[in-house]
Motif scaffolding. Structure first.
Motif, PDB file in Angstrom:
ATOM      1  N   LEU A 175     -57.825   6.239  74.561  1.00 54.65           N
ATOM      2  CA  LEU A 175     -58.952   5.318  74.385  1.00 54.65           C
ATOM      3  C   LEU A 175     -58.464   3.923  73.997  1.00 54.65           C
ATOM      4  CD1 LEU A 175     -61.954   4.701  74.229  1.00 54.65           C
ATOM      5  CD2 LEU A 175     -61.956   5.590  71.881  1.00 54.65           C
ATOM      6  N   LYS A 176     -57.527   3.858  73.068  1.00 55.66           N
ATOM      7  CA  LYS A 176     -57.001   2.568  72.624  1.00 55.66           C
ATOM      8  C   LYS A 176     -56.315   1.825  73.767  1.00 55.66           C
ATOM      9  CE  LYS A 176     -53.415   0.555  69.688  1.00 55.66           C
ATOM     10  NZ  LYS A 176     -52.283   0.857  68.783  1.00 55.66           N
ATOM     11  N   LEU A 177     -55.474   2.522  74.522  1.00 58.96           N
ATOM     12  CA  LEU A 177     -54.749   1.887  75.620  1.00 58.96           C
ATOM     13  C   LEU A 177     -55.697   1.478  76.744  1.00 58.96           C
ATOM     14  CD1 LEU A 177     -51.564   4.134  75.798  1.00 58.96           C
ATOM     15  CD2 LEU A 177     -51.845   1.927  74.684  1.00 58.96           C
ATOM     16  N   ALA A 178     -56.669   2.326  77.019  1.00 58.45           N
ATOM     17  CA  ALA A 178     -57.653   1.984  78.057  1.00 58.45           C
ATOM     18  C   ALA A 178     -58.421   0.723  77.677  1.00 58.45           C
ATOM     19  CB  ALA A 178     -58.606   3.158  78.267  1.00 58.45           C
ATOM     20  N   LYS A 179     -58.765   0.580  76.389  1.00 55.47           N
ATOM     21  CA  LYS A 179     -59.446  -0.623  75.918  1.00 55.47           C
ATOM     22  C   LYS A 179     -58.560  -1.856  76.069  1.00 55.47           C
ATOM     23  CE  LYS A 179     -62.774   1.113  72.497  1.00 55.47           C
ATOM     24  NZ  LYS A 179     -63.159   1.060  71.063  1.00 55.47           N
ATOM     25  N   GLU A 180     -57.281  -1.710  75.750  1.00 53.60           N
ATOM     26  CA  GLU A 180     -56.355  -2.837  75.868  1.00 53.60           C
ATOM     27  C   GLU A 180     -56.232  -3.286  77.321  1.00 53.60           C
ATOM     28  OE1 GLU A 180     -54.682  -4.652  73.625  1.00 53.60           O
ATOM     29  OE2 GLU A 180     -55.693  -3.603  71.999  1.00 53.60           O
ATOM     30  N   ILE A 181     -56.139  -2.329  78.225  1.00 52.57           N
ATOM     31  CA  ILE A 181     -56.036  -2.661  79.646  1.00 52.57           C
ATOM     32  C   ILE A 181     -57.326  -3.307  80.138  1.00 52.57           C
ATOM     33  CG2 ILE A 181     -55.752  -1.692  81.966  1.00 52.57           C
ATOM     34  CD1 ILE A 181     -54.008   0.495  80.686  1.00 52.57           C
ATOM     35  N   LEU A 182     -58.461  -2.734  79.726  1.00 51.45           N
ATOM     36  CA  LEU A 182     -59.759  -3.280  80.127  1.00 51.45           C
ATOM     37  C   LEU A 182     -59.926  -4.710  79.629  1.00 51.45           C
ATOM     38  CD1 LEU A 182     -62.556  -2.947  81.374  1.00 51.45           C
ATOM     39  CD2 LEU A 182     -63.319  -1.864  79.240  1.00 51.45           C
ATOM     40  N   LYS A 183     -59.522  -4.969  78.402  1.00 45.29           N
ATOM     41  CA  LYS A 183     -59.626  -6.320  77.838  1.00 45.29           C
ATOM     42  C   LYS A 183     -58.747  -7.299  78.610  1.00 45.29           C
ATOM     43  CE  LYS A 183     -57.870  -6.992  73.746  1.00 45.29           C
ATOM     44  NZ  LYS A 183     -57.684  -6.956  72.277  1.00 45.29           N
ATOM     45  N   SER A 184     -57.563  -6.846  79.042  1.00 42.23           N
ATOM     46  CA  SER A 184     -56.632  -7.716  79.768  1.00 42.23           C
ATOM     47  C   SER A 184     -57.147  -8.119  81.146  1.00 42.23           C
ATOM     48  CB  SER A 184     -55.270  -7.020  79.915  1.00 42.23           C
ATOM     49  OG  SER A 184     -54.669  -6.818  78.665  1.00 42.23           O
ATOM     50  N   VAL A 185     -57.951  -7.250  81.756  1.00 45.15           N
ATOM     51  CA  VAL A 185     -58.471  -7.580  83.091  1.00 45.15           C
ATOM     52  C   VAL A 185     -59.818  -8.293  83.011  1.00 45.15           C
ATOM     53  CG1 VAL A 185     -57.232  -5.715  84.229  1.00 45.15           C
ATOM     54  CG2 VAL A 185     -59.535  -5.297  83.342  1.00 45.15           C
ATOM     55  N   GLY A 186     -60.252  -8.642  81.809  1.00 45.06           N
ATOM     56  CA  GLY A 186     -61.483  -9.420  81.652  1.00 45.06           C
ATOM     57  C   GLY A 186     -62.711  -8.626  81.289  1.00 45.06           C
ATOM     58  N   GLY A 187     -62.555  -7.341  81.023  1.00 48.11           N
ATOM     59  CA  GLY A 187     -63.707  -6.524  80.661  1.00 48.11           C
ATOM     60  C   GLY A 187     -64.110  -6.725  79.213  1.00 48.11           C
ATOM     61  N   GLU A 188     -65.357  -6.410  78.918  1.00 45.99           N
ATOM     62  CA  GLU A 188     -65.862  -6.518  77.549  1.00 45.99           C
ATOM     63  C   GLU A 188     -65.713  -5.173  76.837  1.00 45.99           C
ATOM     64  OE1 GLU A 188     -69.844  -7.944  77.497  1.00 45.99           O
ATOM     65  OE2 GLU A 188     -69.366  -9.858  78.460  1.00 45.99           O
ATOM     66  N   ILE A 189     -65.231  -5.239  75.596  1.00 45.04           N
ATOM     67  CA  ILE A 189     -65.078  -4.010  74.819  1.00 45.04           C
ATOM     68  C   ILE A 189     -65.722  -4.199  73.451  1.00 45.04           C
ATOM     69  CG2 ILE A 189     -62.917  -3.394  75.962  1.00 45.04           C
ATOM     70  CD1 ILE A 189     -61.455  -4.289  73.429  1.00 45.04           C
ATOM     71  N   SER A 190     -66.033  -3.085  72.816  1.00 43.74           N
ATOM     72  CA  SER A 190     -66.570  -3.116  71.459  1.00 43.74           C
ATOM     73  C   SER A 190     -65.915  -1.993  70.668  1.00 43.74           C
ATOM     74  CB  SER A 190     -68.088  -2.936  71.456  1.00 43.74           C
ATOM     75  OG  SER A 190     -68.445  -1.666  71.983  1.00 43.74           O
ATOM     76  N   GLU A 191     -65.973  -2.092  69.360  1.00 42.82           N
ATOM     77  CA  GLU A 191     -65.292  -1.121  68.500  1.00 42.82           C
ATOM     78  C   GLU A 191     -65.824   0.288  68.699  1.00 42.82           C
ATOM     79  OE1 GLU A 191     -64.402  -0.390  63.719  1.00 42.82           O
ATOM     80  OE2 GLU A 191     -65.296  -2.266  64.407  1.00 42.82           O
ATOM     81  N   ASN A 192     -67.131   0.410  68.911  1.00 43.51           N
ATOM     82  CA  ASN A 192     -67.754   1.736  69.035  1.00 43.51           C
ATOM     83  C   ASN A 192     -67.941   2.169  70.483  1.00 43.51           C
ATOM     84  OD1 ASN A 192     -68.039   1.933  66.189  1.00 43.51           O
ATOM     85  ND2 ASN A 192     -69.907   0.685  66.277  1.00 43.51           N
TER      86      ASN A 192
END
Length: 428
Positions: free
Chosen positions: A231-248
């Motif tokens: 989950l953590k790595l997927a969020k990091e990758i998503l953030k790098s490609v311009g996706g929006e993420i949230s803590e929950n």
């Protein structure tokens, strides 16, 4: 490394106490409660030993405290060995019996129980007395020997001038990146080598090459370190490609968004400093990356061939030490202002001898060069040349943390073996 002794010996004592042989003897001799109290005391102390490992480097008093603990732990092992002897004695008597007048037949079980109870309580009291002083060291409990060691987060940028002696390595990696995979999967290229060799620097250099930038629609850099969480790595990758993420953000939302962003895009991902040996975790992450276009690639940097093989069957680039000439160039760059070394030929000669001790490891070279920066007295350089590296003052980003991360990954019994090597004289 005194803590490694203390932790592993404490672990051994607890393991011995829990064995069936001791339980049988204790129940028969009425000293079960004594051993249980001893086990509780040792477990309580053991819980703070891992924290003590990190703090003893800067606290001599803590080292002395650990030495005292270790001595009592070894006494506890000796006492428990007596239980093993008694267990063997009873087994012999039970199996073969004992003839009248033999030594075995004269053994007094009540006397043994009384003697052992006295020894056990004596050890527990000594431990409790030593444990009283732990408050002054402000130790906290850590229950996991394979704890997470925080390393400074890496990033994707590096100046070309900061990379020395890795041109051939760079071209080999880029050549692999430019060839599309044939099986429809996302190929993984692993850069493997010991800590301090420059795996991250090489990956940074490749990441910023113009050919790589033009070949991939998305370039993504993720510093993984020890905590490989999908989950953590997927969020990091998503953030790098311009996706929006949230803590929950749930795993389901993350995977759907990530797959959408990567769909039909040729991407290049660097997973830096990977320690994960759990193939299931890697497969869980890899499933989220299959939507990319043909030609997408992943580069992994790791210290372990096992990790590289777990990630995927793919090319492994073994990074070796730098040639001595390159090491000397790097050393002088960190030890002098540019061009200043020409004024100090004797220091350069001493520097060559220092570099030989670094075995081609750039981090060691840089650390020692930095230590000698602005020092122009021969005695300072000779002192470094003739003293052991581990006697030098270390900074948080110098060689000690890099090597300590590898050391901390060892199980406690191997840490003890490692520490025992200190007994062997230098040059033996």
């Amino acid at each position: 490394m005194m803590t490694e002794f203390a932790f592993s010996v404490a672990e051994k004592v607890i393991e011995k106490i829990g064995s069936l042989a001791y339980q049988e003897i204790c129940s028969a001799g009425g000293i079960s409660s004594d051993l249980k109290r001893l086990e509780l005391t040792i477990s309580t102390i053991q819980a703070v030993l891992l924290d003590a490992e990190e703090k003893q480097v800067k606290n001599r008093g803590l080292t002395v405290w650990l030495e005292q603990l270790k001595d009592v732990f070894y006494d506890a092992v000796d006492v428990l060995d007596e239980f093993e002897c008694e267990a063997l004695r009873r087994q012999v008597v039970k199996t073969h019996g004992s003839a009248p007048g033999q030594v075995l037949s004269s053994f007094n079980p009540l006397g043994f129980s009384h003697k052992m109870s006295h020894k056990i309580n004596g050890i527990r009291e000594r431990l409790e007395e030593i444990a009283k002083h732990r408050a002054q060291f402000l130790l906290v409990e850590r229950l996991d020997d394979k704890r997470i060691v925080q390393r400074e987060m890496t990033h994707s940028f590096v100046h070309d001038s900061d990379v020395i002696g890795r041109d051939d390595d760079k071209e080999k990696i880029i050549d692999l990146l430019m060839h599309p995979g044939d099986d429809g999967t996302v190929p993984v290229i692993s850069i493997v080598g010991i800590g301090g060799l420059g795996k991250t620097t090489l990956a940074q250099w490749v990441y910023n090459d113009e050919r790589v930038a033009k070949n991939f629609a998305s370039r993504i850099w993720v510093c993984v370190s020890e905590e490989f969480t999908v989950l953590k790595l997927a969020k990091e990758i998503l953030k790098s490609v311009g996706g929006e993420i949230s803590e929950n953000m749930s795993m389901d939302k993350v995977q759907a968004s990530l797959r959408s962003y990567l769909k039909e895009k040729r991407f290049f991902i660097v997973l830096d400093d990977v320690w994960n040996e759990d193939r299931n975790k890697w497969i869980g992450l890899k499933k989220l990356l299959i939507e990319g276009a043909k030609g997408s690639k992943i580069v992994v940097t790791t210290r372990s061939h096992k990790v590289a093989k777990v990630m995927a069957p793919g090319p492994i680039h073994d990074l070796i030490g730098l040639p001595e000439d390159d090491c000397l160039f790097l050393f002088l760059k960190w030890a002098f202002v540019e061009g200043e070394e020409k004024q100090y030929p004797k220091l350069v000669e001493i520097g060559k001898q220092i570099v030989k001790k670094c075995s081609g490891v750039p981090l060691a070279v840089r650390t020692l060069g930095s230590l000698l920066y602005s020092k122009t007295e021969e005695r300072d350089w000779i002192s470094i040349r003739d003293n052991e590296i581990w006697n030098l003052e270390q900074k948080e980003d110098d060689i000690l943390p890099a090597l300590r991360l590898s050391y901390n990954q060892l199980p406690s019994y191997l840490k003890q073996c490692f520490a025992l090597l200190l007994i062997v004289s230098k040059g033996f």
